[in-house]
Enzyme design. Structure first.
Site, PDB file in Angstrom:
ATOM      1  N   VAL A 185       8.396  10.574  -0.908  1.00  0.00           N
ATOM      2  CA  VAL A 185       7.211   9.968  -1.515  1.00  0.00           C
ATOM      3  C   VAL A 185       7.473   8.497  -1.830  1.00  0.00           C
ATOM      4  O   VAL A 185       8.607   8.021  -1.765  1.00  0.00           O
ATOM      5  CB  VAL A 185       6.801  10.723  -2.800  1.00  0.00           C
ATOM      6  N   PHE A 214      10.935 -12.914   4.669  1.00  0.00           N
ATOM      7  CA  PHE A 214      10.901 -11.484   4.935  1.00  0.00           C
ATOM      8  C   PHE A 214       9.830 -10.793   4.105  1.00  0.00           C
ATOM      9  O   PHE A 214       9.392 -11.287   3.070  1.00  0.00           O
ATOM     10  CB  PHE A 214      12.269 -10.822   4.714  1.00  0.00           C
ATOM     11  N   GLY A 215       9.390  -9.640   4.586  1.00  0.00           N
ATOM     12  CA  GLY A 215       8.414  -8.829   3.865  1.00  0.00           C
ATOM     13  C   GLY A 215       8.763  -7.375   4.040  1.00  0.00           C
ATOM     14  O   GLY A 215       9.913  -7.015   4.270  1.00  0.00           O
ATOM     15  N   CYS A 240      10.614  -2.491   1.748  1.00  0.00           N
ATOM     16  CA  CYS A 240      11.960  -2.162   1.254  1.00  0.00           C
ATOM     17  C   CYS A 240      12.727  -3.323   0.639  1.00  0.00           C
ATOM     18  O   CYS A 240      13.241  -3.205  -0.469  1.00  0.00           O
ATOM     19  CB  CYS A 240      12.788  -1.567   2.389  1.00  0.00           C
ATOM     20  N   SER A 274      13.381   9.452  -0.208  1.00  0.00           N
ATOM     21  CA  SER A 274      12.818   8.193  -0.700  1.00  0.00           C
ATOM     22  C   SER A 274      13.941   7.276  -1.167  1.00  0.00           C
ATOM     23  O   SER A 274      15.011   7.731  -1.586  1.00  0.00           O
ATOM     24  CB  SER A 274      11.861   8.452  -1.872  1.00  0.00           C
TER      25      SER A 274
END
Length: 480
Positions: free
Chosen positions: A89, A272-273, A276, A130
């Site tokens: 999740v 960056f995107g 995470c 997760s």
């Protein structure tokens, strides 16, 4: 026996869906059921248009769906029947309360654990898939044990994913390692062996690494922190390059040839995107602060700060180059996803760029081959982006064709490195734009010299920009 016949995954998102699809493909003797409370999302998984775009995913799902791979909202039945349950999740960064903006919000993980405890009628291996903070497995164990029915045993494992969006299927099929963390007990070892047996259907045993639970959880945060650190490092040097006349691509190539360093994740860009990097580093910062390690926390916080600096620096350069005003100017945004080969827009640099331009009064024409128009509007009208959603909707137009998006615009801002953008007919595009026509290449993928010959004013990242028009740049501007 180490065999497992039924697997359940709670959460049908970017991790759960692809992971279980490949597992079903490679383990035809195992029934894999992916469950989610969202009936809309499950309906999409059962349709011809999946809820996420990932190269190769459609083919895997179509081959296995309704054979040994099932997508369902019947969470209760799936939990009852499964011997092994993945918790996959969302673990977003908290937006309020203690740890706001840094700590991971584990309410969905806790909710999944409580569902398992409430429904389970037999022994279960519960696997946290997760991305979670260190010692989250301990929290899951406390919940399960506090609500434990007589005669039922739970084993908790950590099995973090190391997928990159855009290459997730390839990463799953040919993983360089699978990490499994568990308790160093007899029952814990048996649980590890069962999960390892599943992966050994297609992953060599020597590539399956076992650790204690805490090491496994920290390894996931550490891996993402190291990757993001490399991007921020080369982006910091891109600013030095622009100030000195060095070329960041040449610097990156020279550095990357050192076998101790390597060339991966040394591409300078607008930043960056994704779901995470930022989330996991902020979580790591929060953990370090909680452990009274302020110097360590400050070190990793700087990786995030540098990324924000790069996005803002790129945005300001666009405004400066367009005569210090973009008010009522039409600007084309090519690419809105955080990277190519995905429709994911979480933490995409495009949001920061668009936010800055909208605040300066620009009109935006946006094209992305995989991001749904509704998603773009949702992102740009989010309260953290604007206090006036209606004004944003009036200033933004979403296009289904790149040539339509660039027509009549003053500038092109390339935010995502889609391969499609390399092969566009830029001569045709130049003819349709306002003059002078600008290209701001935030991903360093275009042929800048060729664009300059056509008449474009080209700017990119990591090259010195001479206002006099010398053929070098923050990109490069042709002589007028």
């Amino acid at each position: 026996m180490n065999t497992v016949k039924r697997v359940c995954c709670i959460g049908a998102g970017y991790v759960g869906g692809p992971t279980c699809s490949v597992m079903a493909l490679k383990c035809p003797d195992i029934t894999v059921t992916v469950v989610d409370q969202s009936s809309e999302r499950i309906a999409q998984w059962n349709s011809d248009k999946l809820p996420i775009y990932e190269p190769g995913l459609d083919e895997v799902v179509k081959k296995c769906r309704n054979v040994n791979l099932f997508f369902s909202t019947d969470i209760e039945t799936a939990i009852k029947e499964a011997e092994l349950i993945f918790i996959s999740v969302n673990t977003p960064t908290k937006t309020f309360g203690n740890g706001k903006g840094r700590a991971a919000d584990l309410k969905y993980v806790e909710g999944a654990a409580r569902m398992i405890a409430d429904i389970a009628q037999s022994n279960k291996i519960v696997v946290e898939k997760s991305t979670v903070p260190v010692r989250a497995a301990e929290s899951i164990m406390h919940i399960l044990h506090a609500n434990q029915k007589p005669g039922i045993r739970y084993d908790i494992l950590s099995n973090p994913e190391f997928l990159a969006e855009g290459t997730a299927i390839e990463d799953l099929l040919h993983a360089d390692r699978v990490l499994i963390g568990g308790e160093e007990t007899r029952d814990g070892s048996k649980a590890i062996d069962k999960l390892s047996w599943i992966y050994q259907h297609w992953i060599p045993k020597e590539n399956i690494l076992t650790t204690n639970t805490w090491s496994s959880e920290l390894s996931k945060l550490a891996a993402n922190a190291f990757l993001a650190q490399r991007i921020s490092s080369i982006n910091s040097l891109s600013a030095v390059c622009e100030a000195t006349g060095a070329d960041v691509s040449e610097v990156a190539r020279a550095v990357g040839l050192d076998t101790r360093i390597g060339s991966k994740f040394l591409e300078a860009s607008v930043g960056f995107g994704g779901s995470c990097f930022q989330k996991d580093i902020l979580n790591l910062v929060y953990i370090c602060e909680g452990l009274n390690l302020p110097e360590v926390a400050a070190y990793w916080q700087q990786v995030i700060d540098m990324n924000e600096y790069q996005k803002n620096r790129f945005s300001q350069k666009i405004i400066e180059s367009l005569f210090n005003t973009v008010s009522n100017k039409h600007i084309c945004i090519l690419g809105f996803a955080f990277k190519k080969n995905t429709g994911d827009t979480r933490e995409t640099a495009a949001i920061t760029v668009c936010k800055t331009l909208l605040e300066e009064g620009a009109k935006l024409d946006i094209y992305d081959p995989k991001v749904e128009p509704e998603q773009i509007i949702d992102d740009l009208t989010h309260p953290c982006v604007t206090e006036s959603p209606e004004s944003v909707k009036q200033a933004v137009q979403i296009h289904s064709d790149p040539y339509s998006a660039v027509r009549g615009t003053h500038a092109i801002v390339l935010c995502t490195e889609w391969d499609e953008f390399i092969t566009l007919n830029y001569q045709r595009i130049y003819q349709s734009m306002m003059k002078p026509a600008y290209v701001f290449d935030g991903r360093k993928i275009l042929d800048h010299e060729r664009l300059q010959q056509m008449g474009f004013h080209v700017q990119t990242i990591g090259k010195k920009y001479h206002r006099s028009g010398v053929l070098r740049s923050w990109g490069s501007v042709p002589q007028l």
